[in-house]
Scaffold this motif. Sequence first.
Motif, PDB file in Angstrom:
ATOM      1  N   GLY A   1      -5.957   0.454  -2.164  1.00 36.37           N
ATOM      2  CA  GLY A   1      -5.205   0.193  -1.308  1.00 36.37           C
ATOM      3  C   GLY A   1      -5.147   1.138  -0.209  1.00 36.37           C
ATOM      4  O   GLY A   1      -4.006   1.466   0.264  1.00 36.37           O
TER       5      GLY A   1
ATOM      6  N   SER B   1      -3.512 -13.623  -1.451  1.00 40.36           N
ATOM      7  CA  SER B   1      -2.196 -13.624  -1.242  1.00 40.36           C
ATOM      8  C   SER B   1      -1.534 -12.467  -1.711  1.00 40.36           C
ATOM      9  O   SER B   1      -1.979 -12.229  -2.812  1.00 40.36           O
ATOM     10  N   GLY B   2      -0.613 -11.820  -1.324  1.00 35.83           N
ATOM     11  CA  GLY B   2      -0.093 -10.512  -1.595  1.00 35.83           C
ATOM     12  C   GLY B   2       0.200  -9.578  -0.351  1.00 35.83           C
ATOM     13  O   GLY B   2      -0.530  -9.655   0.463  1.00 35.83           O
ATOM     14  N   VAL B   3       1.289  -8.925  -0.623  1.00 30.69           N
ATOM     15  CA  VAL B   3       1.976  -8.115   0.370  1.00 30.69           C
ATOM     16  C   VAL B   3       0.826  -7.121   0.815  1.00 30.69           C
ATOM     17  O   VAL B   3       0.316  -6.938   1.894  1.00 30.69           O
ATOM     18  N   LEU B   4       0.161  -6.196  -0.112  1.00 28.92           N
ATOM     19  CA  LEU B   4      -0.478  -5.303   0.216  1.00 28.92           C
ATOM     20  C   LEU B   4      -1.958  -5.553   0.731  1.00 28.92           C
ATOM     21  O   LEU B   4      -2.318  -5.086   1.877  1.00 28.92           O
ATOM     22  N   VAL B   5      -2.535  -6.569  -0.005  1.00 30.04           N
ATOM     23  CA  VAL B   5      -3.800  -7.107   0.662  1.00 30.04           C
ATOM     24  C   VAL B   5      -3.805  -7.762   1.869  1.00 30.04           C
ATOM     25  O   VAL B   5      -4.684  -7.470   2.777  1.00 30.04           O
TER      26      VAL B   5
ATOM     27  N   VAL C   1      -1.490  -6.807   4.171  1.00 26.89           N
ATOM     28  CA  VAL C   1      -1.327  -5.741   4.926  1.00 26.89           C
ATOM     29  C   VAL C   1      -2.448  -4.890   5.326  1.00 26.89           C
ATOM     30  O   VAL C   1      -2.555  -4.618   6.503  1.00 26.89           O
TER      31      VAL C   1
ATOM     32  N   HIS D   1       2.404 -13.521   3.211  1.00 22.06           N
ATOM     33  CA  HIS D   1       3.388 -12.471   3.190  1.00 22.06           C
ATOM     34  C   HIS D   1       3.419 -11.909   4.584  1.00 22.06           C
ATOM     35  O   HIS D   1       4.410 -11.677   5.081  1.00 22.06           O
TER      36      HIS D   1
ATOM     37  N   ASP E   1       3.687 -11.083   8.034  1.00 16.81           N
ATOM     38  CA  ASP E   1       4.234 -11.770   9.260  1.00 16.81           C
ATOM     39  C   ASP E   1       3.508 -11.860  10.297  1.00 16.81           C
ATOM     40  O   ASP E   1       2.929 -10.674  10.921  1.00 16.81           O
TER      41      ASP E   1
ATOM     42  N   VAL F   1       2.097   0.489  13.795  1.00 18.74           N
ATOM     43  CA  VAL F   1       1.090   0.255  12.840  1.00 18.74           C
ATOM     44  C   VAL F   1       0.249   1.502  12.675  1.00 18.74           C
ATOM     45  O   VAL F   1      -0.464   1.671  11.562  1.00 18.74           O
TER      46      VAL F   1
ATOM     47  N   LEU G   1       1.795   3.128   9.923  1.00 18.12           N
ATOM     48  CA  LEU G   1       1.381   2.515   8.481  1.00 18.12           C
ATOM     49  C   LEU G   1       0.105   3.008   8.153  1.00 18.12           C
ATOM     50  O   LEU G   1      -0.271   3.217   6.997  1.00 18.12           O
TER      51      LEU G   1
ATOM     52  N   LEU H   1      -1.428   4.668   4.700  1.00 21.25           N
ATOM     53  CA  LEU H   1      -2.330   3.903   4.005  1.00 21.25           C
ATOM     54  C   LEU H   1      -3.847   4.814   3.841  1.00 21.25           C
ATOM     55  O   LEU H   1      -4.656   4.547   3.213  1.00 21.25           O
TER      56      LEU H   1
END
Lengths: 500, 198
Positions: free
Chosen positions: B65, B135-139, B141, B176, B178, B188, B191, B195
């Motif tokens: 991740g 689908s998935g928040v982390l993937v 993002v 997820h 947006d 970003v 972020l 990451l």
Amino acid sequence: MHWTRGRRSFRIIPRGESRGVGQADSCSLISACLLILASTVFLRGAPGEKHLSVYSVAANYSLPLVEREGQDYVGLLELLEPLGTVSARMDGTRWRLRYNNVEGIFQTGTNRAQVVGRGADLGGAFLMENNRGLVPLGSLASLLPRFLGGPATLHGDSDRLFIGSVATHFTASLASDNPPRLVLHFTAPVNPSVATEPGAVRLTFAHEPVVSPASATLTFGSKNIPSANYSERNGAAVLVVNSAIPLMATFSADARTITIAPTFTVAQTLPPPATPSLPTPAPPAQPGTTPAPAPARAAPAPAARRYFAVVDASHGGDDHGETLSSTLLEKDVTVALARSLRRELESRGISTLVLRDSDANLPVDQRAVLANADRAAIYIALHASSSGHGVRVYSALLPYGRDDRGPFLSWTTAQRGSLPVSQNAASAVAGELQKRQIPVRALAAPLRPLNNVIGPAIAVEVGPQGSDVAQLTAPDYQQLVTGAVASGVAAVRDQLGGAQ
Amino acid sequence: MIPRHLHIAMGVLLGAALGLSLYAWHVRKTVARAPAAAVDTTPLAPPVSGPTERVILFIAHDEDGTLRPESAQIPLPSDRQQRAEELLRTLVAYYLQKNSTHTLGAGAEVRSVFLVDPGGAVIDLNSAFADTHRSGVLVEVLTVASLIHTIAANVPGISRVKILVDGKQRDTLAGHADLSSYYDVSGVNQLVTELQPQ
């Protein structure tokens, strides 16, 4: 790492294929002409399009109505299809319709039909159009009981058909709080579309068999919410709540209760920039109690906080979220996690509201509205994922721009004032997860509705510790994670109370 | 009495009509049977020539991740907009490779990138990009951060980025992340720092 651009491909159309393309072009041209013709016809007919809403135990659905010979007609086969086994065939000029074991015989152009060997007056000619048998809408009240063997009630003026005892009734009462709230209680879950207009809130029930109360006009004897009017038209029931002040509707978790209250109970709670130096939290109010909060401005007192934490099981209904495995959907895991988290929070003395406790559609805007209206000290959205290891705790990644207008916060950046407290809460939760040996990361994420929530808000995405997705459904693992989340929230309880 | 030559002419015409009908029927069947053209999932991009440049791509790694900077030598045009497009197409081409660290669905493509003053960039993805995205928040993002940070790090002056799908606004990438608002590049950047590998 050094690498250069990979493949580039160019497709050469072989000569033989170019003829096919030419033919395809001709086909496309003819199709386009047909499409234009069809759309012309369709668009011409669109403005007057009417629908019949059908409510039954088996399904709620709507069918198009067509106007012939001055009255509305509906396809009988299409109407019965969702309710049972149905077939039809032409027998000369007769159209024979069989529904389960009941046969009806209709003759084109005549007003009479035979159902189970008995004559029935249709009140208009039976029509056949494109192999569809059309009967006058008014004839359904007499035809359907014979086919279905049970009652069918037609609201002819509003094009609504109730098959069996499916009606949803409601009561409206004015709670004597200050400011007053109108509480609508329904006998079944409802999900109306809500429109706020000057001087009114309009609830439109397009998919629910909501029926009129005893009187179409309800009066409440309040200056702020004097009355409400019930009406039905074009397949929907409409309830208009009249008011002298701006109102907003909120829904209970079971979707059976709608509370309509003045918007200032929410708007006036817009927090000033978070002041973590205020260490004197109000004790979390228990549901049903109404402690008197000190008014921050010369305005009606804001509504009391009912729940300290709002837990939101993300996705639901048509929105499945991630398909975790062939038998496991994210929306189902999040509900289980939400219930577990509620238990853990309440065991630590934190009153908790679960926004979605069933497989219901709940738009993200609505989730934020409910969290804001409840003035929760913390909003926790729950997600589940098959990828990554362990848990991720997110706070909002705010979008570009700051469009606040005076005291009015921009919807897209409403979280800005509480973001530092949200980040602290996320760190505290991550710390508790780490203590329990669960791999965890705290990150920002562009994940709605975190940015729309006024108070502190975090999201927790739970993944399996290894590669076995089935772990997400294991009660032990769920309790381990939710217990850590609850401990993290409890650890910053004072800070969260201060932010409110 | 109908003259003989009219009989013959009528017969010939009927025969021709029958023949044409059979031919039309045969052609229709042939077209119907013809297999649909194989979907070419390779992103098409205008060929870029000229000197190559070293750029930094921010590559997502699903296994832990993270988002890691990796250098690449690619030909880049001088025009800012074309540079931005070429950068993102290179990035997507990487993700479409079999051994990619963050796979995208077949057919995923960056349709175009528009630079809008002041400081705005609009990335237009094709529908296959979003429809086939996991689908998935982390993937999600990781994908969004990779696109935005790669363009912002290599094309100076970009402070906000909007992502469209097939030229239209879409609520989320795959349920997820947006996509309804402009991304704040400074947010970003923060972020991306989070990451980085620990």
